[in-house]
Design a protein around this motif. Structure first.
Motif, mmCIF file in Angstrom:
data_model
loop_
_atom_site.group_PDB
_atom_site.id
_atom_site.type_symbol
_atom_site.label_atom_id
_atom_site.label_comp_id
_atom_site.label_asym_id
_atom_site.label_seq_id
_atom_site.Cartn_x
_atom_site.Cartn_y
_atom_site.Cartn_z
ATOM 1 N N SER A 1 21.532 13.797 40.313
ATOM 2 C CA SER A 1 22.695 14.197 40.206
ATOM 3 C C SER A 1 23.632 14.418 39.227
ATOM 4 C CB SER A 1 23.562 13.341 41.406
ATOM 5 O OG SER A 1 22.562 13.864 42.020
ATOM 6 N N PRO A 2 24.833 15.057 39.043
ATOM 7 C CA PRO A 2 25.321 14.519 37.046
ATOM 8 C C PRO A 2 26.834 13.839 37.714
ATOM 9 C CG PRO A 2 25.982 16.701 38.259
ATOM 10 C CD PRO A 2 25.351 16.371 39.373
ATOM 11 N N ILE A 3 26.345 12.823 38.432
ATOM 12 C CA ILE A 3 27.505 11.705 38.537
ATOM 13 C C ILE A 3 26.651 10.344 38.086
ATOM 14 C CG2 ILE A 3 28.351 10.547 40.405
ATOM 15 C CD1 ILE A 3 29.087 13.687 40.249
ATOM 16 N N THR A 4 27.847 9.738 37.168
ATOM 17 C CA THR A 4 27.574 8.676 36.811
ATOM 18 C C THR A 4 27.471 6.970 37.818
ATOM 19 O OG1 THR A 4 28.575 9.268 35.077
ATOM 20 C CG2 THR A 4 28.213 6.845 35.433
ATOM 21 N N TYR A 5 26.237 6.270 38.351
ATOM 22 C CA TYR A 5 26.499 5.623 39.185
ATOM 23 C C TYR A 5 25.275 4.344 38.698
ATOM 24 C CZ TYR A 5 21.946 7.774 40.582
ATOM 25 O OH TYR A 5 20.572 7.432 40.344
ATOM 26 N N SER A 6 25.659 3.237 40.230
ATOM 27 C CA SER A 6 24.861 2.428 39.609
ATOM 28 C C SER A 6 24.316 1.963 41.683
ATOM 29 C CB SER A 6 25.182 1.261 38.680
ATOM 30 O OG SER A 6 25.344 1.116 37.776
ATOM 31 N N ASN A 7 23.249 1.643 41.443
ATOM 32 C CA ASN A 7 22.911 0.998 43.136
ATOM 33 C C ASN A 7 22.506 -0.569 43.163
ATOM 34 O OD1 ASN A 7 23.257 3.866 43.681
ATOM 35 N ND2 ASN A 7 20.755 3.818 43.837
ATOM 36 N N LEU A 8 22.517 -0.923 44.308
ATOM 37 C CA LEU A 8 21.903 -2.822 44.127
ATOM 38 C C LEU A 8 21.899 -2.502 45.872
ATOM 39 C CD1 LEU A 8 22.813 -5.145 43.106
ATOM 40 C CD2 LEU A 8 25.093 -5.181 44.489
ATOM 41 N N GLU A 9 20.884 -3.086 45.616
ATOM 42 C CA GLU A 9 19.910 -2.941 46.851
ATOM 43 C C GLU A 9 19.376 -4.283 47.276
ATOM 44 O OE1 GLU A 9 18.637 -0.446 47.884
ATOM 45 O OE2 GLU A 9 18.893 0.771 45.947
ATOM 46 N N LYS A 10 19.116 -4.667 48.670
ATOM 47 C CA LYS A 10 19.351 -5.398 49.351
ATOM 48 C C LYS A 10 18.433 -6.581 48.248
ATOM 49 C CE LYS A 10 18.383 -6.843 54.133
ATOM 50 N NZ LYS A 10 19.753 -5.801 55.226
ATOM 51 N N GLU A 11 17.902 -6.997 47.999
ATOM 52 C CA GLU A 11 17.122 -7.730 47.651
ATOM 53 C C GLU A 11 17.262 -8.628 46.545
ATOM 54 O OE1 GLU A 11 13.812 -4.696 48.931
ATOM 55 O OE2 GLU A 11 15.747 -4.627 47.889
ATOM 56 N N GLU A 12 18.148 -7.810 45.490
ATOM 57 C CA GLU A 12 19.656 -8.127 44.762
ATOM 58 C C GLU A 12 20.513 -8.990 45.445
ATOM 59 O OE1 GLU A 12 21.083 -7.294 40.103
ATOM 60 O OE2 GLU A 12 20.156 -5.571 41.338
#
Length: 796
Positions: free
Chosen positions: A116-127
């Motif tokens: 996607s042409p969208i600026t993003y970051s993910n934070l997962e359950k493990e972290e």
């Protein structure tokens, strides 16, 4: 500058080291052998990935060593494969239809993926679990790009806040399972009402800038999407206990029945968190619960959830002046009064006491191979008050009549008062997704209805006149309706180019009646209709490089406090341009994006607070934010990885006009309040054993102004902090499956820093009659010096 130079050196080092990489390639298909276009493949624990082309093929550059590849596709069961990379490798996936991926449908309409042409970051359950020891979600997000966090009590428990790209929490759109969490009237996000929510969170996505269309108030700095716990296949349980500095303790119990009769699951959580806080008397007493019942088949997922919390926190929103900061930085003036003997004392119940309960029902259905739908219902009930001891209050404030005692007229009194908020929020959210070949479309509609009562009561008075206990001295009501529709589509033109389009129409009505807490009439009747288009293009240069560009328009209504302070307040508009480059290189991955956010009538923080600690805002005319963000991930070896990020920006009000010494003055271009020019974070992780890891987490925030006139009085100094985190898992398979020991030493170098504060000005014509002089002042919220948290989790 020394801290900044050190951090830049660390960043350059982390992205310049070398490691041997190979190409991992293959195909992704369904059970019938049909290729799946747009399936997502990511390396577990890393921030990079890729998607399949029109033939279901993919190619991904990966480091030598042991890795896990996660393959997912809407309507299919997510599959994870672990392998050892020593050469170029072919790895194929065959995904099966399953309800598990239907969990993701809850938030798919407001989220984006790797292409996607969208600026993003993910934070997962493990972290999240690695540092989840009772601190609030904003604190757990502290090391994401362009994020600045703060805590009233100084230690991350109680009232916490987040700013992204300089935008405060009222401008960060938050959804939980696609349902808006921001308070409809204030637009704020009060994480203290949802203690330990991180323990029931599957993952978090932070979209910076306008992002994709979402529900609730428009995103002007970022949008934050939380997905709560997915359905568990197997029965399990957890018991977590954590203890730390400032008498902090957290106790959590979780369970899941797993699937019963292949279709039903019941899961839940109870949490209790207490802390005395770093700041004097800034205590927190927090309780929370989460209960989820699920019905699942191959094509259906029905979830009924209830979750909520009850918080009692001693007020710490008054802050301290600069002199006190230097001599007694933990001092808390809240609750201070003078007794009849002239002694300074502190009222023991100067607290905020609020309860919030959420009820959600979600029905996700896979109608066919191409269509999935989601229908969500929500009811949120909030009620509570904050209590204050007030000295020498005029009778007129509370509607008391003057009284005479022994010939003396009494017209003021000491009181204990409570100011209440009792509100209800109803929402219905409907989405549909169509996916076939090179087309992926979402359709959505949302309706939110809010009804909130505001009132104050006196529960004690030294001289009560003829009043009765809990007489209401003001009453008011606010009603807000929010209706929106959106359509968005991603079209894969060919194996290299995909186009994105998103159109939203949103209508907001807001009506108030009654009195404010100052007993002023408050009657607002506003109706806004906003058109918010978005478009973008993603170009995949090769399996390592992709470029994207997007444009997004956003409009946003004022909040209750804006209207209380200025009946002529205007809605704000934003044009957001994002240009990005994603690179999965031979030895590291990097996400780079430049942004230009052009505002009209931006509601910027003035720096001042109202009498409830709420930051005040004002329209600033024209303004802009121009910046560059870099987010990298590098795996040196199986044992050592580095994940740095940085954001460089300039944030300006254009031709800002302010009152100074009795006259309006054009100050030219000034810095936007609470918008540092440089923010950086880094996580270095060393894993000497397969079940033990140590991480050094670093954060640098450049200097910033708390007001918009570039006054030195309003300057917040830069700071550089480091935390040390360790996790050790002991496998048992006896009375419990495992025991995990977690530790966190915050601010290991004992830095005295301030991450938040306030700034105010007023005109004084008393000291020198005939002239007007502008007086400036500031308050500060000190953050904790070195402190620790340790925890132990038993998993069954």
């Amino acid at each position: 500058m020394k801290n900044l130079f050190a951090f830049l050196c660390l960043f350059v080092l982390s992205v310049s080291l070398q490691a041997q990489n190979f190409t991992l390639s293959g195909t992704v298909s369904d059970e019938n052998g049909a290729p799946l276009t747009g399936a997502t493949l990511v390396v577990k624990g890393a921030s990079y990935g890729t998607t399949t082309d029109s033939d279901g093929k993919y190619a991904l550059s990966v480091a030598q060593g042991n890795i896990a590849i996660i393959c997912s596709f809407v309507g299919m069961k997510t599959e994870t494969k672990t392998l050892t990379i020593t050469e170029n490798t072919v790895l194929n996936f065959t995904l099966k239809s399953s309800q598990e991926s239907l969990d993701a449908v809850l938030i798919s309409a407001v989220r984006v993926n790797a292409d996607s042409p969208i600026t993003y970051s993910n934070l997962e359950k493990e972290e999240i679990a690695e540092r989840n020891l009772g601190q609030d979600i904003p604190v757990l997000m502290n090391f994401m790009p362009s994020v600045v966090t703060t805590s009233d009590a100084g230690a991350g428990v109680g009232y916490t806040g987040i700013r992204v790209r300089g935008s405060d929490a009222t401008r960060v759109n938050v959804t939980i399972n696609g349902i808006p969490y921001n308070d409809a009237e204030s637009q704020g996000t009060f994480w203290v009402n949802m203690p330990d929510l991180a323990s029931s969170t599957e993952n978090i996505q932070l979209q910076r800038g306008v992002g994709t269309s979402t529900n609730g108030s428009g995103a002007f700095g970022a949008s934050l999407s939380l997905l709560t716990d997915a359905v568990s296949e197997e029965a399990n349980g957890e018991i977590t206990n954590a203890f730390g500095s400032f008498n902090t303790r957290r106790h959590t119990v979780k369970f899941s029945t797993g699937k019963l009769a292949d279709n039903f699951e019941l899961a839940g959580r109870l949490s209790k968190i207490k802390s005395d806080g770093y700041i004097d008397r800034a205590s927190s007493d927090l309780s929370a619960y989460f209960l989820q019942g699920s019905y699942v088949t191959e094509t259906t997922l029905i979830k009924a959830l209830t979750f909520g919390g009850h918080e009692i926190t001693y007020q710490a929103w008054n802050g301290i002046d600069r002199q006190t900061l230097e001599t007694n930085r933990t001092f808390n003036p809240s609750g201070e009064y003078t007794d009849e003997n002239g002694n300074v004392r502190f009222y023991d119940n100067e607290v905020d006491n609020y309860r919030q309960d959420h009820y959600q029902l979600h029905w996700n259905e896979k109608i066919s191979e191409n269509w999935t739908t989601n229908l969500s219902l929500n009811y949120t009930q909030g009620r509570g008050y904050f209590e204050q001891y007030k000295e020498d209050e005029p009778f007129s404030t509370y509607g008391f009549d003057e009284i005479t005692i022994n010939g003396t007229t009494i017209n003021e009194t000491d009181v204990i008062r409570r100011r209440w908020l009792d509100n209800d929020f109803y929402a219905i959210n409907a989405n549909a997704n169509y996916r076939k070949n090179n087309l992926d479309m979402d359709f959505g509609a949302f309706l939110g209805i809010y009804d909130g009562d505001h009132f104050g009561e006196v529960i004690w008075a030294r001289f009560a006149s003829d009043s009765e206990i809990r007489d209401r001295y003001y009453e008011g009501n606010g009603k807000k309706n929010d209706l929106s529709f959106f359509t968005k589509a991603t079209v894969r033109v060919n194996d290299n180019v995909s186009l994105f389009g998103d159109v939203q129409v949103r209508n907001v009505t807001y009506k108030t009646s009654g009195l404010t807490s100052d007993q002023d009439p408050f009657n607002i009747d506003e109706n806004y209709t906003f058109f918010n288009p978005k478009a973008g293009i993603n170009y995949r240069v090769n399996d390592k490089n992709s470029l994207y560009f997007s444009y997004a328009r956003a409009n946003r209504e004022p909040n209750r406090s804006d209207f209380e302070n200025n009946n002529e307040v205007k809605p704000e508009q934003l044009d957001d341009f994002e240009l990005g480059w994603r690179w999965n290189g031979e030895n590291f991955t990097v996400n780079t994006n430049a942004y230009y956010m052009l505002y009209n009538d931006q509601l910027v923080l003035t720096g001042a607070l109202d009498d409830t600690g709420t930051p005040l805002r004002t329209n600033s005319g024209r303004s802009y934010r121009l910046g560059l963000e870099i987010d990298a991930s590098f795996k040196l070896s199986d044992k050592f990885s580095i994940r740095p990020n940085m954001a460089i920006s300039t944030n300006k009000n254009i031709d800002f006009i302010a009152s100074q010494d009795g006259s309006l003055v054009n100050l030219g271009n000034t810095n936007i309040s609470f918008s540092p020019d440089f923010i950086a974070g880094n996580i270095m992780t060393y894993k000497p054993l397969h079940n033990f890891q140590v991480s050094l987490l670093s954060k640098y925030v450049g200097e910033q102004f708390m007001g918009n006139i570039d006054s030195e009085v309003s300057r917040l100094d830069s700071y550089f902090t480091n935390d040390l985190n360790f996790v050790y898992e002991l496998k048992l398979n006896t009375f419990c499956e495992s025991i995990t020991f977690t530790g966190l030493i915050n601010n290991i170098f004992d830095v005295e820093y301030v991450s938040n504060g306030y700034f105010f000005t007023y005109d004084d014509d008393f000291s020198n009659p005939g002239t007007v002089t502008t007086i400036e002042g500031a308050g500060f919220y000190p953050q904790a010096t070195r402190n620790f948290l340790v925890g132990m989790t038993l998993k069954f």
